[in-house]
Design a protein around this motif. Structure first.
Motif, PDB file in Angstrom:
ATOM      1  N   THR A  44       0.833  -1.206   0.000  1.00 30.30           N
ATOM      2  CA  THR A  44       0.000   0.000   0.000  1.00 30.30           C
ATOM      3  C   THR A  44       0.863   1.248   0.000  1.00 30.30           C
ATOM      4  OG1 THR A  44      -1.729  -1.172   1.224  1.00 30.30           O
ATOM      5  CG2 THR A  44      -1.830   1.229   1.206  1.00 30.30           C
ATOM      6  N   VAL A 124      -4.236  -1.104   5.623  1.00 30.43           N
ATOM      7  CA  VAL A 124      -4.213  -0.387   4.344  1.00 30.43           C
ATOM      8  C   VAL A 124      -4.428   1.105   4.576  1.00 30.43           C
ATOM      9  CG1 VAL A 124      -5.464  -0.031   2.176  1.00 30.43           C
ATOM     10  CG2 VAL A 124      -4.907  -2.350   2.933  1.00 30.43           C
ATOM     11  N   ALA A 128      -1.728   4.106   3.815  1.00 33.49           N
ATOM     12  CA  ALA A 128      -2.092   5.185   2.898  1.00 33.49           C
ATOM     13  C   ALA A 128      -1.934   6.545   3.557  1.00 33.49           C
ATOM     14  CB  ALA A 128      -3.524   4.990   2.398  1.00 33.49           C
TER      15      ALA A 128
END
Length: 227
Positions: A44, A124, A128
């Protein structure tokens, strides 16, 4: 090609030197069944860096350039503003550090204590945020994209160059993953020592990176605007 790599490498090094994402990967690796989540985090992180650097490179490359292949003037302004932003963040971090009682360890972010219980979706989201919302990481990814645009690989070559940049910028996260895969219990102890050192020295490492790369951004922006 070597000149292009030299332009991009400083920004990749700035991403590699980010302590907290490395700590996040180490903590995931040390959690039960966390190796898969650590790999999700790394992918990610690299994906966000790739998207940001590709977008910046394509936007910058779409503007008017000189015969020498220089980026348009607004790229210089962006670099200058990002440099000033990083320097301001560095000064704020320095002031916070000086207010802390002497010898007191910095308080780790709250998410560090909860990361071993996070599901894949939250991992995730955390990756991010650390790659795309953290000012330092975002500035490094954007700077890498601007550097890619400056040597003009074109619309076809830009994604490949951004992919190389994203992989280089993720090496700091890949090292603990590789160590955990091949070193067993000995590697686990090494990861624990690395985690402790990175948390204890997060302020110092972060401020150094912010001051150094803030200066690099500002200098590159001024050079582009004055040339």
């Amino acid at each position: 090609m070597l000149n292009a790599l030299a332009q991009v490498l400083p920004f990749a090094l700035g991403l590699i030197a980010a302590p907290l994402p490395i700590v996040a990967v180490i903590l995931l690796l040390m959690a039960p069944g966390g190796r898969g989540k650590a790999l999700v985090f790394v992918l990610t992180w690299a994906g966000v860096v790739f998207v940001v650097s590709t977008a910046v490179a394509l936007i910058a490359g779409a503007g008017d350039t000189t015969a020498a292949g220089d980026s348009p003037a607004w790229v210089g302004w962006v670099q200058l503003l990002l440099g000033l932003l990083l320097l301001l963040v560095a000064v704020k971090n320095l002031r916070d550090h000086m207010k802390r009682p002497e010898g007191a360890d910095p308080a780790p972010p709250a998410w560090l204590t909860a990361i071993d219980s996070m599901g894949a979706g939250r991992v995730v989201g955390l990756a991010a945020l650390l790659a795309g919302a953290n000012p330092k990481s975002l500035a490094m990814a954007a700077g890498g994209g601007a550097a890619i645009a400056a040597f003009g690989p074109g619309a076809g070559g830009t994604p490949a160059a951004a992919l190389v940049f994203a992989v280089l910028g993720s090496l700091g996260l890949l090292v603990p993953v590789a160590a955990a895969a091949v070193s067993g219990e000995r590697g686990r102890r090494a990861l624990e020592r690395a985690r402790t050192w990175l948390i204890a020295n997060n302020d110092t490492v972060t401020m150094t990176v912010l001051f150094v790369f803030g200066g690099v951004f500002a200098a590159k922006g001024l050079e582009a605007l004055l040339s």
